[in-house]
Design an enzyme around this catalytic site. Structure first.
Site, PDB file in Angstrom:
ATOM      1  N   SER A   1     111.302 116.778  53.241  1.00 31.44           N
ATOM      2  CA  SER A   1     110.669 116.834  51.801  1.00 31.44           C
ATOM      3  C   SER A   1     109.064 117.035  52.110  1.00 31.44           C
ATOM      4  CB  SER A   1     110.800 115.429  51.030  1.00 31.44           C
ATOM      5  OG  SER A   1     110.458 115.631  49.771  1.00 31.44           O
ATOM      6  N   GLU A   2     108.392 117.968  51.480  1.00 30.56           N
ATOM      7  CA  GLU A   2     107.334 118.292  51.893  1.00 30.56           C
ATOM      8  C   GLU A   2     106.016 117.637  51.775  1.00 30.56           C
ATOM      9  OE1 GLU A   2     109.148 120.209  49.876  1.00 30.56           O
ATOM     10  OE2 GLU A   2     108.034 121.332  48.425  1.00 30.56           O
ATOM     11  N   ASN A   3     106.638 116.448  50.932  1.00 35.42           N
ATOM     12  CA  ASN A   3     105.271 115.709  50.477  1.00 35.42           C
ATOM     13  C   ASN A   3     105.299 114.579  51.662  1.00 35.42           C
ATOM     14  OD1 ASN A   3     107.899 114.791  49.768  1.00 35.42           O
ATOM     15  ND2 ASN A   3     107.024 113.056  48.502  1.00 35.42           N
TER      16      ASN A   3
END
Lengths: 209, 237, 209, 237
Positions: A45-47
């Site tokens: 998840s790119e966060n």
């Protein structure tokens, strides 16, 4: 013809053992539900998370544990949190094996448009431009035609681009299509009940049968 | 001990003034500096340029500043989760610069790493590339085009961490780390609010996310709401 | 006239409360011993430590705890370890308030040469080039003349440079000298027992009295 | 679980072959991959280009490879703590490329962050700048010259961590972290040896230094000597 769950399930079959995968919002998120138990996959998840787990049990939601869609999630053994800069660092350095995302349009060259409709409220590209510019392998999950019935598989995108020459494969409700290196949508398979003629009518870009 | 602790958010934001550029940590409503945002409202600072991945929701986060028209310009990757933002943008009251999320994070990091520019492939061939230097490099075995993007140097960086010590060392929890670390590194002045302020030596020196050298002021925040934007769950059966 | 301990002590007086300081090898290392107890200072070691403490007690040496001179050291409350890339990241982003290092030559423009003597074995520049290129404030600790009796304060360096226009202050056994923004060694003070004439004879670069 | 664990150093270095470029972690003798170096010796790999901050001492670290003439070229910031190195360099048997330490670290990091080049002020106006692009940027309020330096993309990165799990997540101890993290991030193939190999879930997900995604193979090393180069101490009185 497949519904969105069918599309997600079909895409899940593309995921191989050991893959690190980034799933976009929408149909791509559903893909997680269909990954075979026989293979080991890590979801990014790119966060700032590798090893995204399922939603928490009701009452266990934690504001500090969210995914890129801002949904509450959990971790798994071996999960890692990191900052946004490192997150996109690993994306740019091509450590993500597969990126799955939605699109409004894809061109026969593999260009993708999925962030902006002129005249409409623009929410922003989020991480999509980084992902499509860097991913080694991109699969687009989308409907074959838009709500007005117009093909989303085009010779050239009409909407503002998110990235160029990056999409490798498209899975729609009608079939699976490879974007050929020199252009064109190669029919890989038609879903049950779908005729070639139906695909021809729904595809405006160059179809390679 | 080089003591950077201050009493509260009001003391912490001394020197922040109208018209400045501030970086504000968080992703959505996760990991946002709630106390510092409240202080910006109380001090009624105006004409702010905010670098932040998102712009909050109508009644929380940066949305609170937007509602009071304290923000002149937003530099963000994804916005519009609130109606007032949309209204101000469409009416031209609010200037918005959209930046790919990875470019945003990397430009912040570049500020903290003393790198004046970075080259990223994000946005090549799109409207994001307009007016920017495009350059081809061979990297990862492929010749590819990259955009030159400048490091951010915000006047102030407002970040939120889980724990911190009086010397400014910060530790984040879960995905609340997000943009906070890169922002903390690039602020000309960096202010950190933490859920728990501890004495130096309490945090393990091997596991500090942001070294205190990057942090100029630190305080323990209070009354954290830590609102959840999308509460998703499964049932226990 | 000062010995190396005197030079170190004099330099220590330049350090202010709240400073982050990087100390090079040699005389600069000695500076740590003379920092006033009344001020709080954090020492950076560029191999990845902020908050360098004293040498460990005999028997407590730990191979994982070393400084940039490869000496065993200890930590202090509030110390932080980090990787080499971040270490030079904070150096380049000018978070280090003061860098103190030795030199073979300094020019009246503030150029410094301290890493290479042509024809002799070259060990490398280590972190010196990064430090001098980025530091906001650099003090050089060195002898005024070399072993052959030649001045080390020159119009222009004769040895290969480490960095240009970066040295702000020099402390030698004879005195303290500021490098002026437009060139020249400004005499700030002469150490006890040192005559102006002595300094003139030992300084080949432009002296500003 | 994506299991990257292998049995030992020999299994780990499969695919490393003569003539390749390898990054080898450590600063001095601190944090060097002792088991992997031993395996390179046992396999008698030759003509290696080694990227490493230092070159070991005569009888330890990379000095062992130098003694057997397995290294063709060293890319380092500080060398010559051993006599054999000096002899080979002066005789022209060994090629040496000296790189400022921060440039070395940053070029490694750039590889792991997908940045094809970085601009650094280190070496401007010195012989390090020869043949390199020089460019002026305004940054930190000052116009200054910077050198363009390329990211490293070593065929293999050989690193040493304190603890790691089977998924490749790494944790370092003290200053033994040094170059290991940046190297781990940039290896086309990254091999990590750890003092203690644990199951996934043992390490706190908030405090992993190198995420496993960067690591391809991991094993628990044995018989660590962890030699001290400069034993300095004070007496207890």
């Amino acid at each position: 013809m497949l519904d969105k769950y069918g599309i997600a399930k079909r895409i899940a079959a593309e995921i191989q053992d050991g893959y690190y995968v980034n799933l976009g919002i929408g149909i791509p998120t559903l893909v997680a539900n269909y990954i075979s138990d026989d293979i080991n996959v890590v979801l990014q998840s790119e966060n700032g998370l590798l090893g995204m787990g399922p939603f928490p049990y009701e009452g266990d939601e934690d504001a500090d544990y969210i995914n890129a869609g801002k949904q509450t999630i959990t971790t798994l053994p071996g999960s890692v949190f990191f900052d946004s800069a490192m997150s996109f660092g690993m994306i740019r350095s091509r450590k993500i094996d597969l990126t799955i995302l939605g699109a409004m349009e894809v061109s026969e060259q593999g260009d993708i448009a999925n962030w902006k409709i002129p005249g409409k409220m623009v929410k922003g590209m989020g991480g999509a431009m980084d992902l499509v510019a860097s991913a080694a392998n991109i699969i687009v999950a989308m409907q074959h035609v838009n709500k007005a019935g117009e093909s989303k598989l085009l010779s050239a995108c009409t909407l503002p681009l998110t990235g160029t020459k990056c999409v490798k494969k498209i899975v729609t409700e009608l079939g699976v299509f490879d974007v050929l290196p020199h252009g064109g949508f190669k029919i890989v398979e038609l879903h049950a009940g779908v005729t070639l003629d139906q695909v021809r009518r729904s595809t405006k870009g160059k179809l390679v049968e | 001990m080089v003591d950077k602790s201050v009493l509260n958010a009001f003391e912490a934001i001394r020197g922040v003034s109208s018209g400045m550029t501030i970086a504000v940590g968080g992703f959505g409503l996760c990991g946002i500096p709630e106390n510092l945002i409240a202080a910006l409202i109380a001090e009624n600072l105006k004409e702010l340029t905010c670098i932040s991945n998102n712009a909050g929701v109508d009644d929380f986060g940066l949305g609170l500043l937007l509602g009071r028209k304290q923000i002149k310009k937003m530099i963000a990757s994804y916005v519009g989760e609130n109606a007032e933002f949309e209204r101000q943008m469409l009416s031209g009251e609010l200037e918005v610069e959209l930046v790919p999320q990875g470019t945003l994070a990397t430009r912040l990091m570049a500020g903290g790493y003393g790198l004046p520019v970075v080259y990223t492939p994000a946005g090549v061939g799109t409207e994001v590339a307009e007016g920017k230097e495009v350059r081809t490099f061979k990297f990862h075995g492929v010749e590819k085009e990259y955009l030159m993007e400048y490091a951010f140097e915000p006047d102030f960086a407002l970040v939120k961490a889980w724990k911190g010590d009086r010397m400014g060392n910060l530790v984040y929890r879960g995905t609340a780390q997000n943009f906070n670390h890169a922002m903390a590194m690039c602020g000309k002045v960096t202010i950190a609010e933490v859920e728990e302020l501890v004495e130096p030596g309490v945090l393990d020196p091997n596991f500090i996310h942001t070294p205190g050298i990057y942090v100029h002021r630190i305080f323990q925040g209070e009354n954290y709401e830590k609102r959840i934007e999308q509460r998703t769950f499964r049932s226990k059966d």
